[in-house]
Design an enzyme around this catalytic site. Sequence first.
Site, short mmCIF file in Angstrom:
data_model
loop_
_atom_site.label_atom_id
_atom_site.label_comp_id
_atom_site.label_asym_id
_atom_site.label_seq_id
_atom_site.Cartn_x
_atom_site.Cartn_y
_atom_site.Cartn_z
N GLU A 5 10.97 -4.84 3.45
CA GLU A 5 10.94 -6.28 3.14
C GLU A 5 10.41 -6.51 1.72
O GLU A 5 10.96 -7.30 0.95
CB GLU A 5 10.02 -7.02 4.13
CG GLU A 5 10.53 -7.09 5.55
CD GLU A 5 10.14 -5.91 6.41
OE1 GLU A 5 9.80 -4.83 5.84
OE2 GLU A 5 10.18 -6.04 7.64
N LYS B 255 11.63 -0.25 12.89
CA LYS B 255 12.00 -0.02 11.48
C LYS B 255 13.14 1.01 11.41
O LYS B 255 14.10 0.85 10.67
CB LYS B 255 10.81 0.52 10.68
CG LYS B 255 9.70 -0.48 10.43
CD LYS B 255 8.64 0.15 9.51
CE LYS B 255 7.38 -0.67 9.46
NZ LYS B 255 6.30 -0.08 8.68
N GLY C 244 -3.98 -1.59 6.07
CA GLY C 244 -3.35 -2.81 5.57
C GLY C 244 -4.02 -4.08 6.09
O GLY C 244 -4.33 -4.99 5.33
N ARG C 245 -4.29 -4.13 7.40
CA ARG C 245 -4.86 -5.35 7.99
C ARG C 245 -6.33 -5.53 7.65
O ARG C 245 -6.93 -6.55 7.97
CB ARG C 245 -4.64 -5.34 9.51
CG ARG C 245 -5.11 -4.07 10.20
CD ARG C 245 -4.50 -3.96 11.58
NE ARG C 245 -4.81 -2.71 12.25
CZ ARG C 245 -4.10 -1.58 12.13
NH1 ARG C 245 -3.06 -1.55 11.31
NH2 ARG C 245 -4.43 -0.50 12.79
N GLU D 129 -2.64 -5.30 16.08
CA GLU D 129 -2.15 -4.04 15.50
C GLU D 129 -3.23 -2.96 15.65
O GLU D 129 -2.92 -1.77 15.68
CB GLU D 129 -1.78 -4.24 14.03
CG GLU D 129 -0.80 -3.19 13.51
CD GLU D 129 -0.19 -3.52 12.16
OE1 GLU D 129 1.00 -3.86 12.09
OE2 GLU D 129 -0.93 -3.45 11.15
N HIS E 187 -3.16 -31.25 21.08
CA HIS E 187 -1.97 -32.05 21.40
C HIS E 187 -0.75 -31.16 21.59
O HIS E 187 0.38 -31.63 21.51
CB HIS E 187 -1.73 -33.09 20.29
CG HIS E 187 -2.83 -34.10 20.23
ND1 HIS E 187 -2.82 -35.25 20.98
CD2 HIS E 187 -4.01 -34.08 19.56
CE1 HIS E 187 -3.93 -35.93 20.75
NE2 HIS E 187 -4.68 -35.23 19.90
N LYS F 153 0.84 -1.21 0.00
CA LYS F 153 0.00 0.00 0.00
C LYS F 153 0.87 1.25 0.00
O LYS F 153 0.67 2.17 -0.79
CB LYS F 153 -0.89 -0.03 1.24
CG LYS F 153 -1.67 1.22 1.48
CD LYS F 153 -2.51 1.06 2.72
CE LYS F 153 -2.79 2.39 3.38
NZ LYS F 153 -3.62 2.24 4.57
#
Length: 527
Positions: free
Chosen positions: A219, A503, A270-271, A357, A388, A213
């Site tokens: 990254e 960052k 973004g999320r 977030e 488990h 965005k």
Amino acid sequence: MVAWRNLDQLDAFHALQALEDQVVLKEVMLGDSGKERVEKYQVPMAEGLVYNFAAKKVNDRVLATLSDLAKEAQLTEKFQELYNGEIINTGEHRRVLHHLVRGQLGEDVCVDGVNKRAFYVEQQNKIADFAKKVHAGEITNEAGEKFTTVVQIGIGGSDLGPRAIYIGLENWAKKTGNFKMEAKFISNVDPDDAAVVLNSIDIAHALFILVSKSGTTLETLTNETFVKNAIKKEGLDPARHMVAVTSETSPLAKGTDYITAFFMDDYIGGRYSVSSSVGGAILSLAFGPEVFADFLAGMAAADDTAKNEDIFQNPAMLDALIGVYERNILDCEVTAVLPYSQAMSRFPAHLQQADMESNGKSVNRFGEPVHYKTGPVIFGEPGTNGQHSFYQLLHQGTTIVPLQFIGFRENQAGMDDVIEGSTSQQKLKANVAAQIVAFACGKEDQDLNKKFEGERPSSIIVGDQLTPKTLGAILAHFENKIMFQGFLWNVNSFDQEGVQLGKVLAKNVLAGKSEGALAAYSKLLGI
Ligand SMILES: O=P(O)(O)OC[C@H]1O[C@](O)(CO)[C@@H](O)[C@@H]1O
């Protein structure tokens, strides 16, 4: 006008604190009262789903006070302001328009003369047209051959949601004849992430979707170059193998080395972007635009129920209120999301970002400290694998973790066998029913090591099958739950300043500007 007030400024919150109702699950969930409670304490969700909260520590009085809290906090009015385009994201001074991507809930929202709903639909149509041309072999690689694999390069919201939904629908699509292209994802800046994907595909027939965005994420930009280098090493032209998804104002929007670009805007966090072009491109390529449209329809149907003022007709609001009761009255720090569906294996990871977030904040929407707990820690795994693994702590540990189960009556692939008297799907369902009761009611034993205290609250969302529509409805349910909780805590759920400091420090390290502990850690890591 709505009043944005802190949770502890609301009378209904103090009324909730004053309630002395201690619901004892092992009393109310056993015998006939348990049966009645399971039948009574459930509300319909969109797309035929049901939200059952019988195993939560609430009774009619607690629920009535939660309903007062919803009214006093003006949850419905605040949602209205949000979908009508008010500046709800105060930190970034932005509108919050992800609902508008999947449907028109209220008034037209126009920004700088652009009708935002029309803009989002235009992008959906552009993606649908592109996906159909790729599937038909009208858009091909430089050799004129069809693309067979699609690879998304992105991180955080530009990865987790689309990845969770792709995995959620892959088997359904294969079974129903909707599977068009295999999808892969590269997110981590760890070179091994890109290497594993690149080594597993035929690059000559791969189409890459670069998703960012902001167009500035370290990254993603690193992985873009990593992938372009790999394409060049094959003697191919990267510009023939990559499309971009970004906001119109990002540096990527000006890029020329993409086949085409699809857009979202700054009003889609973004999320919350899986319903925008961020999820639209990869899901339309993988399963076809009609499947993506069904997914959006499921989300829109859930958004519609979130408009109801009555908490018993608004499962997302009810879920949010019960979550706040658990966080701020029962003092629970953690919530586990436990889908009894292997296809939802990455869903908890997506919700981790969506929830933590959004509501992992210590100041209110005006930047003032709050004096109560906000968002819980979220984690989860699909059942029965979790059973488990970490269920020991959930059953007998010293921390009470409220649980959110999700289960389906039928599996997706349709392949199942009767083994020792029951199918695998029946075994799966028997396990989730058993766990709810075991967590709630516990078990007495003289040997304390074998004793189960019970009193572990849970809810369950139940549906017939995980499909594009039901998955869309479940995702929108959680998005809206998070939104209502943010309203209750009076935090801005739509910015994420907490990700910035790391960052900046990482950039300093790479620029050789670190000192003290940062320099010592850099040396230790061999940078
Ligand atoms: O899509 P972008 O701009 O590359 O951002 C990726 C992710 O980075 C974040 O800003 C956090 O680092 C998330 O909110 C976002 O989903």
